[in-house]
Design an enzyme around this catalytic site. Structure first.
Site, PDB file in Angstrom:
ATOM      1  N   CYS A  87     -51.389 -29.458 -66.646  1.00  0.00           N
ATOM      2  CA  CYS A  87     -50.954 -28.527 -66.460  1.00  0.00           C
ATOM      3  C   CYS A  87     -51.027 -27.223 -65.892  1.00  0.00           C
ATOM      4  CB  CYS A  87     -49.090 -29.134 -66.754  1.00  0.00           C
ATOM      5  SG  CYS A  87     -48.858 -29.939 -67.492  1.00  0.00           S
ATOM      6  N   GLU A 126     -43.477 -22.218 -63.693  1.00  0.00           N
ATOM      7  CA  GLU A 126     -44.297 -21.134 -64.794  1.00  0.00           C
ATOM      8  C   GLU A 126     -44.951 -19.949 -63.452  1.00  0.00           C
ATOM      9  OE1 GLU A 126     -45.482 -21.643 -67.351  1.00  0.00           O
ATOM     10  OE2 GLU A 126     -44.597 -23.929 -68.228  1.00  0.00           O
ATOM     11  N   HIS A 148     -42.593 -26.749 -65.333  1.00  0.00           N
ATOM     12  CA  HIS A 148     -42.298 -27.704 -66.200  1.00  0.00           C
ATOM     13  C   HIS A 148     -41.131 -27.975 -67.161  1.00  0.00           C
ATOM     14  CE1 HIS A 148     -46.519 -26.863 -68.419  1.00  0.00           C
ATOM     15  NE2 HIS A 148     -46.390 -27.885 -68.993  1.00  0.00           N
TER      16      HIS A 148
HETATM   17  N1  PCA Z   1     -47.758 -32.294 -69.600  1.00  0.00           N
HETATM   18  C1  PCA Z   1     -48.898 -32.084 -69.727  1.00  0.00           C
HETATM   19  C2  PCA Z   1     -50.148 -32.381 -69.445  1.00  0.00           C
HETATM   20  C3  PCA Z   1     -49.463 -34.243 -68.519  1.00  0.00           C
HETATM   21  C4  PCA Z   1     -48.442 -33.614 -68.640  1.00  0.00           C
HETATM   22  O1  PCA Z   1     -46.580 -33.830 -68.020  1.00  0.00           O
HETATM   23  C5  PCA Z   1     -49.588 -30.742 -69.849  1.00  0.00           C
HETATM   24  O2  PCA Z   1     -48.215 -29.702 -70.563  1.00  0.00           O
HETATM   25  O3  PCA Z   1     -50.765 -29.582 -70.278  1.00  0.00           O
END
Ligand code: PCA
Length: 203
Positions: free
Chosen positions: A142, A80, A166
């Site tokens: 996240c 990100e 992610h």
């Molecule tokens: N993904 C979520 C919250 C926890 C996770 O593993 C997110 O993308 O915000």
């Protein structure tokens, strides 16, 4: 040896498991380049997680923080680029559902990652693992912890690098979801995270 705080998340929403948990647990204590990994698993709760996370950072004083989250539906590894000052999304694991709330009242609108995301993506693609930079971490947990780490670093630890990656669903999760989402093997997901830490160590 430098210290890396690596975080994964507990399961959340409709997902019975979170592949980031197993990856973080398996990399705990592992040495990658000049980094020794310390892993922690975080809950998915708007009112608790950020403070728990910052407490881990204060306790461990890592040189870098890398947080992992599941992005069910994405097909690539997506480091990100930016975290924004917003909590918004479906109810968390405690049933709390924020709408358009700032993470930190009066805080900056956003923070750019301080991890080498371009180099991470290039390296992953080079070794045959699909990856691209993402320009939105969403507005859920996240994004929340990415913002908290970068805000803490900006205010108190300017040398500490921080950021978020992610990852897609694992095959195990996709099977439990009836095969309706793109998925990777656990081994490839873990190799991708390992590679990103290697790139960080080489910086
Ligand atoms: N993904 C979520 C919250 C926890 C996770 O593993 C997110 O993308 O915000």
């Amino acid at each position: 040896m430098k210290k890396l705080l690596l975080t994964g998340f507990e399961p959340f929403l409709k997902h019975p498991l979170n592949p980031t948990m197993k990856i973080a647990q398996e990399l705990h204590g592992v040495e990658i380049g000049n980094y020794k990994v310390h892993s922690e698993i975080l809950p998915v709760e708007f009112n608790q997680t950020g403070d728990i996370f910052i407490a881990h950072i204060k306790e461990k004083s890592p040189d870098a923080v890398l947080s992992l989250g599941l992005a069910g539906g994405r097909s690539q590894i997506t480091p990100e680029r930016i975290a924004i000052n917003i909590n918004d999304g479906p109810a968390d694991n405690r049933g709390y559902q924020p709408v358009d709330e700032p993470i930190i009242e009066g805080g900056p609108d956003g923070y750019f990652t301080t991890l080498p995301v371009r180099a991470m993506v290039e390296k992953l693609n080079e070794i045959g693992l699909p990856a691209k930079i993402s320009n939105t971490a969403g507005a859920y947990l996240c994004n929340h912890i990415m913002y908290r780490a970068l805000q803490f670093a900006a205010e108190e630890r300017p040398e500490m690098k921080a950021g978020f990656i992610h990852i897609p669903a694992s095959h195990e999760l996709a099977v439990q979801q009836g095969g309706r989402m793109p998925s990777w093997s656990h081994e490839d997901l873990k190799a991708a995270v390992y590679t990103c830490i290697e790139v960080l160590a080489e910086e």
